[in-house]
Design an enzyme around this catalytic site. Structure first.
Site: not given
Length: 430
Positions: A402-404
């Site tokens: 998850d790039h967040r």
């Protein structure tokens, strides 16, 4: 007074569930804590116990029907007491539940439904009991404008259930698709047929329609949400596992518990999360949650779906403890006996398809986790050792992150730490 049993929120964030199996039947006495149903969600089948004591007066939902959390599913009270539940919700009093002589009759009327009857016998009589329908039945009645007057249900106590409504819908479809009779005396030249309401596609003997279970429907919803709302990125690596396989052979020769490659993988995942704590985190909308405990979910295939029970404190477990815990969770998952807390928490998942011969794949993140590792099969391939060609055993793994929560550099650092432990398997044991 009779008590309404409503669909429980067996898992946080679940908006609907289904009764997979009723463990009780009308007339049966139950005590507080008596299992009354197996509730199917997107993650598991969870046993639900009675919260009140009494006699099961009626079950309001058929097994397999999706039900919104909080909707009535059963009524428990004293023997002989009216089955009318307390505090009926607005949906239960919807006009679709009974026929109303003052309402215009639907056209065409279903073949099994009786014509409109006088008010004294149409179900709104002051002394007549109300008809309780499951949410899915109410929805179908509204969508197809069905008249239930005179329909004898096949459910408990003559209640109209899903199969009864499906039969009415099938008759409505047949009526809609039947060719219209030619006019007796046309007064104008024949013209092209007027466009009618499109009929459902004709049955195709080569296609089987498999009804969606509650679990399959919820899995589809959750994974579609994950793929569309969570910014995935992927990092792939090849691991040399010759040393690991040799160490596993030695361990299994010396131990009464035979460990698997997947047990080593889970330990290596936990070790890498300790090495790179920034990856042991989850998204919290306004904050990022950094986890102090290393809790890892493992994907377990069950009949009709997939569940991800969570192993707690994997970094502190021995290989034999990991093996025993995974075996226990998998066995109870397939039997529908997982507990709610065993399906929640954690920051990371592992999905291993190596036993199916899959060389590599990318997995969809299981929210709220920030990563999932897809593990392929160990296979012999040509490798270069000290400038010379040789045969080595390689396992391909793919990290979905998850790039967040996890930046590309952090994801690469984590995967590097994982590969390092897999290729130096003694580090997994210490």
């Amino acid at each position: 007074m009779a008590t309404t049993v409503r669909m429980p929120e067996v898992l946080t964030g679940v908006t609907e569930a289904a009764i997979q199996t009723w463990l009780v039947e009308p007339g049966q006495e139950v005590a507080v804590g008596t299992p009354i149903a197996e509730v199917e969600t997107d993650k598991a089948v969870v046993e639900y116990a009675a919260e009140v004591a009494g006699t099961v007066l009626e079950v309001l939902v058929d097994a397999g029907d999706p039900v919104a959390i909080g909707d009535p599913i059963a009524v428990i009270g004293a023997p002989g007491e009216s089955a009318a539940p307390d505090e009926p919700g607005p949906d239960e009093a919807a006009p679709a539940e009974t026929a109303d002589a003052s309402a215009p009759a639907p056209a065409p009327a279903p073949a099994r439904a009786a014509p409109s009857a006088p008010a004294a016998s149409n179900g709104h009589d002051a002394d007549a009991p109300r008809r309780f329908l499951s949410p899915i039945v109410r929805r179908l009645v509204r969508e197809w404008d069905l008249d239930l007057t005179g329909v004898d249900g096949s459910g408990p106590g003559g209640r109209v259930v899903r199969r009864d409504v499906d039969a009415l819908v099938a008759e409505r479809r047949e009526a809609a698709s039947a060719p219209a009779a030619p006019a007796a005396a046309p007064t104008a030249p024949a013209a092209a047929p007027a466009a009618a309401t499109p009929a459902p596609a004709a049955d195709d003997a080569s296609v089987e329609e498999v009804p969606l279970t509650g679990m399959r429907r919820a899995i589809a919803r959750r994974l579609a949400e994950s793929k569309s709302t969570v910014p995935h990125f992927y990092v792939e690596a090849d691991c040399r596992v010759d040393r690991l396989l040799e160490l596993r052979r030695q361990v299994n020769e010396a131990s009464p518990v035979r460990v698997s490659v997947n047990d080593f993988v889970l330990k290596a995942v936990a070790g890498a999360l300790v090495d790179v704590p920034d990856a042991n985190a989850t998204w919290g909308e306004t904050v990022i949650h950094r986890h102090r405990s290393v809790d890892v979910a493992v994907a377990v295939a069950i009949d009709g779906g997939l569940v991800t029970p969570v192993l707690r404190g994997v970094d502190r477990m021995s290989l034999s403890e990991v093996h025993a815990t995974v075996a226990d969770l998998a066995e109870r998952a397939r039997a529908g006996r997982l507990k709610q807390h065993e399906l929640e928490g954690g920051s990371f998942s592992v999905s291993n398809l190596g036993m199916y011969g899959v060389s590599a794949f990318s997995a969809i993140i299981n929210p709220p986790h920030a990563g999932i590792l897809a593990v392929g099969a160990a296979r012999q391939v040509p490798v270069v050792e000290d400038g010379e060609l040789a045969v080595g055993t390689v396992m391909t793994v793919t990290l979905s992150a998850d790039h967040r929560v996890v930046d590309g550099a952090v994801g690469a650092e984590w995967l590097q730490a994982f590969v390092r432990r897999i290729e130096n398997p003694l580090s997994i044991l210490v």
